[in-house]
Motif scaffolding. Sequence first.
Motif, PDB file in Angstrom:
ATOM      1  N   TYR A 127       1.891 -38.427 -67.249  1.00  0.00           N
ATOM      2  CA  TYR A 127       1.720 -37.286 -68.150  1.00  0.00           C
ATOM      3  C   TYR A 127       2.458 -36.055 -67.635  1.00  0.00           C
ATOM      4  CZ  TYR A 127      -0.509 -33.353 -70.494  1.00  0.00           C
ATOM      5  OH  TYR A 127      -0.740 -32.198 -71.198  1.00  0.00           O
ATOM      6  N   LEU A 128       2.343 -35.781 -66.335  1.00  0.00           N
ATOM      7  CA  LEU A 128       2.943 -34.571 -65.772  1.00  0.00           C
ATOM      8  C   LEU A 128       4.470 -34.647 -65.769  1.00  0.00           C
ATOM      9  CD1 LEU A 128       0.461 -33.938 -62.834  1.00  0.00           C
ATOM     10  CD2 LEU A 128       0.711 -32.569 -64.916  1.00  0.00           C
ATOM     11  N   MET A 129       5.015 -35.819 -65.491  1.00  0.00           N
ATOM     12  CA  MET A 129       6.479 -35.965 -65.517  1.00  0.00           C
ATOM     13  C   MET A 129       6.999 -35.779 -66.937  1.00  0.00           C
ATOM     14  SD  MET A 129       7.479 -36.399 -62.395  1.00  0.00           S
ATOM     15  CE  MET A 129       8.982 -37.333 -62.115  1.00  0.00           C
ATOM     16  N   GLU A 130       6.257 -36.277 -67.921  1.00  0.00           N
ATOM     17  CA  GLU A 130       6.672 -36.083 -69.317  1.00  0.00           C
ATOM     18  C   GLU A 130       6.553 -34.609 -69.712  1.00  0.00           C
ATOM     19  OE1 GLU A 130       4.216 -38.813 -71.443  1.00  0.00           O
ATOM     20  OE2 GLU A 130       5.497 -40.552 -71.024  1.00  0.00           O
ATOM     21  N   CYS A 131       5.530 -33.926 -69.167  1.00  0.00           N
ATOM     22  CA  CYS A 131       5.381 -32.488 -69.428  1.00  0.00           C
ATOM     23  C   CYS A 131       6.577 -31.705 -68.897  1.00  0.00           C
ATOM     24  CB  CYS A 131       4.098 -31.956 -68.780  1.00  0.00           C
ATOM     25  SG  CYS A 131       2.614 -32.232 -69.743  1.00  0.00           S
ATOM     26  N   VAL A 132       7.002 -32.040 -67.684  1.00  0.00           N
ATOM     27  CA  VAL A 132       8.147 -31.352 -67.083  1.00  0.00           C
ATOM     28  C   VAL A 132       9.377 -31.506 -67.972  1.00  0.00           C
ATOM     29  CG1 VAL A 132       9.745 -31.343 -65.121  1.00  0.00           C
ATOM     30  CG2 VAL A 132       7.282 -31.513 -64.719  1.00  0.00           C
ATOM     31  N   ILE A 133       9.595 -32.723 -68.479  1.00  0.00           N
ATOM     32  CA  ILE A 133      10.745 -32.975 -69.353  1.00  0.00           C
ATOM     33  C   ILE A 133      10.660 -32.118 -70.613  1.00  0.00           C
ATOM     34  CG2 ILE A 133      11.872 -34.710 -70.816  1.00  0.00           C
ATOM     35  CD1 ILE A 133      11.014 -36.816 -68.764  1.00  0.00           C
ATOM     36  N   GLN A 134       9.476 -32.010 -71.168  1.00  0.00           N
ATOM     37  CA  GLN A 134       9.318 -31.337 -72.456  1.00  0.00           C
ATOM     38  C   GLN A 134       9.372 -29.816 -72.364  1.00  0.00           C
ATOM     39  OE1 GLN A 134       5.674 -32.831 -74.158  1.00  0.00           O
ATOM     40  NE2 GLN A 134       6.357 -34.953 -74.072  1.00  0.00           N
TER      41      GLN A 134
ATOM     42  N   LEU B 170      13.938 -38.659 -70.752  1.00  0.00           N
ATOM     43  CA  LEU B 170      14.894 -37.687 -70.212  1.00  0.00           C
ATOM     44  C   LEU B 170      16.315 -37.986 -70.690  1.00  0.00           C
ATOM     45  CD1 LEU B 170      15.407 -35.251 -68.408  1.00  0.00           C
ATOM     46  CD2 LEU B 170      15.566 -36.798 -66.448  1.00  0.00           C
ATOM     47  N   ILE B 171      16.695 -39.249 -70.687  1.00  0.00           N
ATOM     48  CA  ILE B 171      18.027 -39.642 -71.169  1.00  0.00           C
ATOM     49  C   ILE B 171      18.197 -39.234 -72.627  1.00  0.00           C
ATOM     50  CG2 ILE B 171      19.463 -41.620 -71.805  1.00  0.00           C
ATOM     51  CD1 ILE B 171      18.590 -43.008 -69.268  1.00  0.00           C
ATOM     52  N   ASP B 172      17.198 -39.545 -73.453  1.00  0.00           N
ATOM     53  CA  ASP B 172      17.295 -39.229 -74.886  1.00  0.00           C
ATOM     54  C   ASP B 172      17.417 -37.725 -75.107  1.00  0.00           C
ATOM     55  OD1 ASP B 172      17.128 -41.895 -75.475  1.00  0.00           O
ATOM     56  OD2 ASP B 172      15.024 -41.872 -76.067  1.00  0.00           O
ATOM     57  N   ARG B 173      16.668 -36.947 -74.337  1.00  0.00           N
ATOM     58  CA  ARG B 173      16.722 -35.499 -74.508  1.00  0.00           C
ATOM     59  C   ARG B 173      18.098 -34.949 -74.120  1.00  0.00           C
ATOM     60  NH1 ARG B 173      12.568 -30.596 -73.016  1.00  0.00           N
ATOM     61  NH2 ARG B 173      14.111 -28.958 -73.372  1.00  0.00           N
ATOM     62  N   LEU B 174      18.644 -35.408 -72.999  1.00  0.00           N
ATOM     63  CA  LEU B 174      19.940 -34.885 -72.558  1.00  0.00           C
ATOM     64  C   LEU B 174      21.081 -35.398 -73.437  1.00  0.00           C
ATOM     65  CD1 LEU B 174      19.525 -34.990 -68.673  1.00  0.00           C
ATOM     66  CD2 LEU B 174      19.271 -33.052 -70.223  1.00  0.00           C
ATOM     67  N   ALA B 175      20.944 -36.612 -73.957  1.00  0.00           N
ATOM     68  CA  ALA B 175      21.965 -37.122 -74.883  1.00  0.00           C
ATOM     69  C   ALA B 175      21.985 -36.280 -76.151  1.00  0.00           C
ATOM     70  CB  ALA B 175      21.685 -38.589 -75.211  1.00  0.00           C
ATOM     71  N   LEU B 176      20.807 -35.890 -76.618  1.00  0.00           N
ATOM     72  CA  LEU B 176      20.705 -35.028 -77.795  1.00  0.00           C
ATOM     73  C   LEU B 176      21.311 -33.661 -77.513  1.00  0.00           C
ATOM     74  CD1 LEU B 176      19.519 -35.122 -80.696  1.00  0.00           C
ATOM     75  CD2 LEU B 176      17.463 -34.055 -79.764  1.00  0.00           C
ATOM     76  N   PHE B 177      21.051 -33.157 -76.328  1.00  0.00           N
ATOM     77  CA  PHE B 177      21.615 -31.868 -75.909  1.00  0.00           C
ATOM     78  C   PHE B 177      23.142 -31.928 -75.881  1.00  0.00           C
ATOM     79  CE2 PHE B 177      23.179 -29.301 -72.263  1.00  0.00           C
ATOM     80  CZ  PHE B 177      22.866 -28.039 -72.743  1.00  0.00           C
TER      81      PHE B 177
ATOM     82  N   PRO C 235      13.853 -26.103 -69.921  1.00  0.00           N
ATOM     83  CA  PRO C 235      15.107 -26.200 -70.697  1.00  0.00           C
ATOM     84  C   PRO C 235      16.029 -27.325 -70.233  1.00  0.00           C
ATOM     85  CG  PRO C 235      14.684 -23.928 -69.969  1.00  0.00           C
ATOM     86  CD  PRO C 235      13.731 -24.803 -69.227  1.00  0.00           C
ATOM     87  N   ASP C 236      16.894 -27.758 -71.145  1.00  0.00           N
ATOM     88  CA  ASP C 236      17.839 -28.835 -70.842  1.00  0.00           C
ATOM     89  C   ASP C 236      18.758 -28.489 -69.685  1.00  0.00           C
ATOM     90  OD1 ASP C 236      17.000 -30.563 -72.969  1.00  0.00           O
ATOM     91  OD2 ASP C 236      18.042 -29.259 -74.375  1.00  0.00           O
ATOM     92  N   ASP C 237      19.248 -27.240 -69.643  1.00  0.00           N
ATOM     93  CA  ASP C 237      20.183 -26.901 -68.573  1.00  0.00           C
ATOM     94  C   ASP C 237      19.500 -26.915 -67.213  1.00  0.00           C
ATOM     95  OD1 ASP C 237      18.730 -24.768 -69.505  1.00  0.00           O
ATOM     96  OD2 ASP C 237      20.269 -23.267 -69.082  1.00  0.00           O
ATOM     97  N   PHE C 238      18.184 -26.670 -67.164  1.00  0.00           N
ATOM     98  CA  PHE C 238      17.445 -26.803 -65.910  1.00  0.00           C
ATOM     99  C   PHE C 238      17.427 -28.268 -65.473  1.00  0.00           C
ATOM    100  CE2 PHE C 238      14.465 -22.844 -65.737  1.00  0.00           C
ATOM    101  CZ  PHE C 238      15.530 -22.028 -66.060  1.00  0.00           C
ATOM    102  N   HIS C 239      17.193 -29.165 -66.430  1.00  0.00           N
ATOM    103  CA  HIS C 239      17.162 -30.597 -66.106  1.00  0.00           C
ATOM    104  C   HIS C 239      18.518 -31.074 -65.597  1.00  0.00           C
ATOM    105  CE1 HIS C 239      13.173 -30.902 -67.609  1.00  0.00           C
ATOM    106  NE2 HIS C 239      13.475 -30.823 -68.890  1.00  0.00           N
ATOM    107  N   LEU C 240      19.574 -30.580 -66.202  1.00  0.00           N
ATOM    108  CA  LEU C 240      20.918 -31.003 -65.786  1.00  0.00           C
ATOM    109  C   LEU C 240      21.201 -30.630 -64.331  1.00  0.00           C
ATOM    110  CD1 LEU C 240      23.002 -30.078 -68.960  1.00  0.00           C
ATOM    111  CD2 LEU C 240      22.604 -32.373 -68.056  1.00  0.00           C
ATOM    112  N   GLN C 241      20.718 -29.475 -63.926  1.00  0.00           N
ATOM    113  CA  GLN C 241      21.001 -28.999 -62.574  1.00  0.00           C
ATOM    114  C   GLN C 241      20.068 -29.597 -61.518  1.00  0.00           C
ATOM    115  OE1 GLN C 241      23.574 -27.219 -61.706  1.00  0.00           O
ATOM    116  NE2 GLN C 241      24.315 -26.883 -63.798  1.00  0.00           N
TER     117      GLN C 241
END
Length: 281
Positions: A50-57, A91-98, A60-66
Amino acid sequence: ERRELRILVGTNLVRLSQLECIDMESYKKCVLPCVLEQVVNCRDPIAQEYLMECVIQVFPDDFHLQTLSAFLRACAELHPNVNVKNIIIALIDRLALFAQNEEGAGIPADIQLFDIFSQQISQVIQNRPDMPPEDIVSLQVALINLALKCYPTQVDYVDKVLETTEEIFNRLNLDHLEHGSMVSRELMRLMKIPVETYNNVLTLLSLQHFGPLFDYFDYKGRKLMSCHIISNALDSETLIPSQEHVDSVLNIVNCLVQDQNDQPEEPEDPEDFAEEQGLRG
């Protein structure tokens, strides 16, 4: 109580993400390392997922990229009962969308998104010897989608995913996957993606590891996949320029043109047989 605690922690993460003082540098050096340390150390699989999914959601996307490598390394350290596949795919789906968002800046050139995911997914699989093979292939499905969405001209990335899948099957001694099994369905989903994305059988021929993956299907799986390729070539009106290319295509779909060792003894359904021969023609 656990559900209430989960809501409380999730709400706090949302509030944390909304603080104006949280910029890229503070997130990278302080916020994420502290959050990941707490998540990994709690050892509760439900809470971890749950917590890892929360972090993803919530961030921001640019934070995840870095911070991609750090997040994925933490995924490899989660409790064995955590469905880490779902976390990585989210995470892959979110960054692919970004990457496809016309309003965004896309993926920075200095971030090798495909390479990072490919390496870290391999590490996750290595750390989880009991991961079901269908989950492993599902991760490769997500990876090939990422490659095609973020790097549409990089055919070698697609071939790399197919090669990795072949290596995994060899290591697990998987072959002649029964049609209808979960792993067979996932493999078929994986192989249909380049067929339906490129819509060009000649591009498929340039994928060195596409044809060899056919050998892991049983007879029915190979036949269905072969029919799908031929149907796609006809629908796309692909012109095959040489006899060499024709031979290469027929080599991939050879179960439609020659008898197979694992072919069932009972006679083919006349309608199915007629359709297959029509496609071959």
